[in-house]
Write an enzyme that holds these catalytic residues in place. Structure first.
Site, PDB file in Angstrom:
ATOM      1  N   LYS A 138     -29.080 -47.279 -67.725  1.00 48.94           N
ATOM      2  CA  LYS A 138     -29.385 -46.671 -66.413  1.00 48.94           C
ATOM      3  C   LYS A 138     -28.427 -47.274 -65.381  1.00 48.94           C
ATOM      4  O   LYS A 138     -28.573 -48.412 -64.947  1.00 48.94           O
ATOM      5  CB  LYS A 138     -30.837 -46.982 -66.126  1.00 48.94           C
TER       6      LYS A 138
ATOM      7  N   GLU B 143     -29.654 -60.928 -64.848  1.00 52.45           N
ATOM      8  CA  GLU B 143     -28.401 -61.412 -64.246  1.00 52.45           C
ATOM      9  C   GLU B 143     -28.483 -61.041 -62.779  1.00 52.45           C
ATOM     10  O   GLU B 143     -28.324 -59.866 -62.438  1.00 52.45           O
ATOM     11  CB  GLU B 143     -27.188 -60.718 -64.877  1.00 52.45           C
TER      12      GLU B 143
ATOM     13  N   CYS C 259     -21.066 -60.614 -58.088  1.00 51.26           N
ATOM     14  CA  CYS C 259     -22.163 -61.585 -58.179  1.00 51.26           C
ATOM     15  C   CYS C 259     -21.636 -63.015 -58.130  1.00 51.26           C
ATOM     16  O   CYS C 259     -22.317 -63.907 -57.643  1.00 51.26           O
ATOM     17  CB  CYS C 259     -22.959 -61.350 -59.453  1.00 51.26           C
TER      18      CYS C 259
ATOM     19  N   GLU D 174     -27.472 -63.916 -49.972  1.00 48.70           N
ATOM     20  CA  GLU D 174     -26.310 -63.240 -50.550  1.00 48.70           C
ATOM     21  C   GLU D 174     -25.934 -62.047 -49.656  1.00 48.70           C
ATOM     22  O   GLU D 174     -26.754 -61.154 -49.437  1.00 48.70           O
ATOM     23  CB  GLU D 174     -26.649 -62.731 -51.952  1.00 48.70           C
TER      24      GLU D 174
HETATM   25  P1  NDP Z   1     -30.275 -53.547 -57.188  1.00 45.84           P
HETATM   26  O1  NDP Z   1     -31.136 -54.655 -57.639  1.00 45.84           O
HETATM   27  O2  NDP Z   1     -30.643 -52.808 -55.957  1.00 45.84           O
HETATM   28  O3  NDP Z   1     -30.153 -52.417 -58.331  1.00 45.84           O
HETATM   29  C1  NDP Z   1     -29.735 -52.702 -59.642  1.00 45.84           C
HETATM   30  C2  NDP Z   1     -30.160 -51.579 -60.578  1.00 45.84           C
HETATM   31  O4  NDP Z   1     -31.583 -51.554 -60.677  1.00 45.84           O
HETATM   32  C3  NDP Z   1     -29.763 -50.186 -60.106  1.00 45.84           C
HETATM   33  O5  NDP Z   1     -29.432 -49.397 -61.220  1.00 45.84           O
HETATM   34  C4  NDP Z   1     -31.038 -49.693 -59.447  1.00 45.84           C
HETATM   35  O6  NDP Z   1     -31.080 -48.294 -59.368  1.00 45.84           O
HETATM   36  C5  NDP Z   1     -32.073 -50.249 -60.397  1.00 45.84           C
HETATM   37  N1  NDP Z   1     -33.427 -50.390 -59.863  1.00 45.84           N
HETATM   38  C6  NDP Z   1     -33.845 -50.349 -58.586  1.00 45.84           C
HETATM   39  N2  NDP Z   1     -35.187 -50.582 -58.521  1.00 45.84           N
HETATM   40  C7  NDP Z   1     -35.613 -50.768 -59.795  1.00 45.84           C
HETATM   41  C8  NDP Z   1     -36.882 -51.081 -60.383  1.00 45.84           C
HETATM   42  N3  NDP Z   1     -37.982 -51.242 -59.660  1.00 45.84           N
HETATM   43  N4  NDP Z   1     -36.942 -51.231 -61.726  1.00 45.84           N
HETATM   44  C9  NDP Z   1     -35.836 -51.107 -62.487  1.00 45.84           C
HETATM   45  N5  NDP Z   1     -34.611 -50.826 -61.980  1.00 45.84           N
HETATM   46  C10 NDP Z   1     -34.496 -50.657 -60.653  1.00 45.84           C
HETATM   47  O7  NDP Z   1     -28.815 -54.152 -57.078  1.00 45.84           O
HETATM   48  P2  NDP Z   1     -27.493 -53.455 -56.524  1.00 45.84           P
HETATM   49  O8  NDP Z   1     -27.217 -52.223 -57.327  1.00 45.84           O
HETATM   50  O9  NDP Z   1     -27.561 -53.346 -55.057  1.00 45.84           O
HETATM   51  O10 NDP Z   1     -26.386 -54.537 -56.960  1.00 45.84           O
HETATM   52  C11 NDP Z   1     -26.094 -55.650 -56.234  1.00 45.84           C
HETATM   53  C12 NDP Z   1     -26.766 -56.874 -56.822  1.00 45.84           C
HETATM   54  O11 NDP Z   1     -26.430 -57.035 -58.186  1.00 45.84           O
HETATM   55  C13 NDP Z   1     -26.301 -58.148 -56.121  1.00 45.84           C
HETATM   56  O12 NDP Z   1     -27.406 -58.966 -55.842  1.00 45.84           O
HETATM   57  C14 NDP Z   1     -25.415 -58.807 -57.168  1.00 45.84           C
HETATM   58  O13 NDP Z   1     -25.316 -60.187 -57.028  1.00 45.84           O
HETATM   59  C15 NDP Z   1     -26.102 -58.404 -58.440  1.00 45.84           C
HETATM   60  N6  NDP Z   1     -25.184 -58.548 -59.577  1.00 45.84           N
HETATM   61  C16 NDP Z   1     -25.398 -59.563 -60.471  1.00 45.84           C
HETATM   62  C17 NDP Z   1     -24.508 -59.774 -61.527  1.00 45.84           C
HETATM   63  C18 NDP Z   1     -24.707 -60.886 -62.507  1.00 45.84           C
HETATM   64  O14 NDP Z   1     -24.165 -60.788 -63.601  1.00 45.84           O
HETATM   65  N7  NDP Z   1     -25.422 -61.944 -62.175  1.00 45.84           N
HETATM   66  C19 NDP Z   1     -23.328 -58.917 -61.703  1.00 45.84           C
HETATM   67  C20 NDP Z   1     -23.195 -57.898 -60.690  1.00 45.84           C
HETATM   68  C21 NDP Z   1     -24.098 -57.738 -59.668  1.00 45.84           C
HETATM   69  P3  NDP Z   1     -30.578 -47.569 -58.014  1.00 45.84           P
HETATM   70  O15 NDP Z   1     -29.279 -48.170 -57.617  1.00 45.84           O
HETATM   71  O16 NDP Z   1     -30.420 -46.169 -58.425  1.00 45.84           O
HETATM   72  O17 NDP Z   1     -31.658 -47.845 -57.014  1.00 45.84           O
END
Ligand code: NDP
Length: 490
Positions: free
Chosen positions: A181, A255, A289, A387
């Site tokens: 997803k 992550e 991240c 962040e």
């Molecule tokens: P989000 O947490 O908003 O979203 C991540 C994913 O989860 C998206 O596909 C989102 O869908 C989906 N999602 C949203 N709500 C739910 C839920 N309740 N249950 C399951 N899935 C859900 O993060 P961002 O997309 O804004 O990404 C940025 C974040 O990701 C930053 O905090 C960054 O640090 C972190 N990150 C961490 C990494 C690591 O390896 N540690 C690597 C890269 C990023 P949708 O977008 O469609 O809402």
């Protein structure tokens, strides 16, 4: 450009034909209207993955046979590197050189690496002794590693192809099937993977792809047909994912975000370190991240060092992500730009000094935001503690090593840290005391895919990389055999 769901080897519209709009960050124009999965689609995709896991050939193939197909999947990604890189650059706004040379190349490598690792992964056996029903027996304990079954892989928008393959590589190589997803903000290269999977000969149902909103991700996590969840995203969402997975006791790896410090000591190679620090925060416009978003610098060199970092900003070529020469593009969305600016405005209002120094002006169109250094910022301010996920480097000064370590360990995150010093003993001492999942010394984010990747504290749960990933995606199973101590037949 494909914009539909990929279920059981076929592209399909969403139930009810629901769609969401995907914007191009550099132009602010609509890039695609993308099928938006709902719970009915989640049911269909999980059912397809379940069938492939329970009745299909994939889990029962040899690792070598799976490796051949996964190798072809990696070939497909490489063959279409420029197209995929262009799509990623348009969808995310990252410079195309970064997309093609790093993210897409890593995407292929992720698949190849885990396929090879699964082929060479040997299981354990141990021999022992026990008494059972009056007989002295020898035990042969075999530890098998069975695939978990169906994996749910949920990824953010900042590096979709790289992060998607980083998870589906080990998931599939270990014999699982999965539902991927992607984020609604950048789903296109993930969707394109379906075509590559078919061209590679991946059996139907092994890889399913569900673009959709957060609700689709939530439905996936809670689905009884899913056995394990690999989530990459923000801390708040990670918490919700873990709580939802707890209902059915699913295995989860998280992550999450970071607020990673760059610790710069006076004995560092200052010019190189400044280039490294600038790269750590301004690459991908800070939307990474592992971004090194905090500069902790020894007071006696602080002003000179900040000047060197500002000079590095001056080198950045800002512009169209599709231009090979660009190294700094727009942010992902207007809302995100506003959020980033909120941090900066708040810090400025509280007395922080905003330093910049880009070459040229920002493009008039697109969600561009300048690279910024926030000096004289209060340690308890939101800009330092939260962040930002944008091109903002906060500066804190320290006088001695203990103070630097205390600053680095403040806050709730613990993903990565970067230590810049030419004193090897100091490097080890500091690395030892910093509470993060990863520490790089005199470099930024060099990756060896065998090593553990992940965060301490609120930056995550579990580790990815090498055998850590394969262990997550498999269930250790004991098979205990016995045989008599004596040879009864002489
Ligand atoms: P989000 O947490 O908003 O979203 C991540 C994913 O989860 C998206 O596909 C989102 O869908 C989906 N999602 C949203 N709500 C739910 C839920 N309740 N249950 C399951 N899935 C859900 O993060 P961002 O997309 O804004 O990404 C940025 C974040 O990701 C930053 O905090 C960054 O640090 C972190 N990150 C961490 C990494 C690591 O390896 N540690 C690597 C890269 C990023 P949708 O977008 O469609 O809402």
């Amino acid at each position: 450009m494909e914009t539909r769901l990929f279920i059981d080897g076929r592209y399909e519209s969403a139930s009810g034909d629901a769609r969401f709009t995907d914007l191009e960050p550099a132009t602010e124009a609509t890039l695609a209207e993308v099928a938006s999965a709902d719970t009915r689609d989640v049911d269909r995709a999980v059912a397809a993955a379940r069938r492939a896991a329970d009745h299909g050939p994939w889990p029962r193939m040899s690792a070598e046979a799976r490796g051949k197909i996964l190798g072809r999947l990696a070939d497909e990604i490489e063959k279409h590197a420029r197209e995929l890189g262009t799509l990623e650059a348009r969808d995310v706004g990252k410079p195309i050189s970064e997309c093609v040379n790093h993210d897409i190349a890593r995407g292929a490598r992720n698949i190849r690496f885990f396929a090879a690792l699964a082929e060479t992964w040997t299981q354990e056996a141990s021999f022992g002794a026990a008494k059972f029903l009056g007989a002295d027996l020898r035990l042969a304990n075999l530890t098998a590693r069975a695939p978990l079954g169906v994996g749910a892989i949920i990824i953010p928008w900042n590096s979709p192809l790289m992060l998607g393959t980083w998870n589906l590589g080990p998931c599939l190589a270990a014999g699982n099937t999965c539902v991927l997803k992607p984020s609604e903000l950048a789903p296109l290269t993930s969707i394109a993977l379906g075509e590559s999977a078919n061209a590679a000969g991946l059996p139907p149902g092994v890889l399913n792809i569900l673009p959709g909103l957060g609700a689709a991700g939530a439905a996936l996590v809670g689905h009884p047909g899913v056995d394990g969840v690999a989530f990459t995203g923000g801390v708040a969402t990670g918490r919700r994912v873990m709580a939802a997975a707890a209902e059915s006791l699913k295995r989860v790896t998280l992550e999450l975000g970071g607020k990673s410090p760059n610790l710069v000591f006076a004995d560092a190679d200052l010019k190189r370190s400044a280039a490294g620090v600038a790269r750590s925060i301004f690459r991908s416009q800070g939307q990474s991240c592992v971004a090194g978003s905090r500069l902790l610098v020894e007071r006696k060199i602080a002003d000179d060092f900040i000047a060197l970092v500002i000079a590095e900003i001056g080198q950045l070529r800002i512009g169209d992500p599709l231009d090979d020469k660009t190294d700094y593009g727009p942010l992902i969305s207007a809302a995100h730009r506003e959020r980033v600016d909120g941090f900066v405005s708040e810090a400025r209002a509280a007395g922080a000094e905003v330093l910049g120094g880009m070459r040229g002006a920002l493009p008039a169109r697109g969600f561009y935001y300048p690279p910024i250094v926030l000096d004289r910022v209060r340690p308890e301010s939101r800009a330092v503690c939260e962040e930002i996920f944008g091109p903002v480097l906060t500066v804190e000064r320290f006088d001695h090593e203990d103070e630097a370590i205390a600053l680095a360990n403040a806050g709730r995150y613990g993903l990565a840290a970067y230590v810049w010093t030419m004193n090897g003993e100091r490097a080890l001492r500091v690395a030892d005391r910093i509470r993060t999942g990863m520490v790089w010394v005199n470099s930024f984010f060099l990756r060896d895919l065998r090593t553990p990747f992940g965060g301490a504290r609120q930056s995550g749960l579990g580790r990815q990389g090498g055998r850590h990933s394969l262990e997550f995606w498999t269930e250790a199973k004991l098979i205990c055999m016995t045989y008599p101590e004596d040879n009864a037949n002489g």
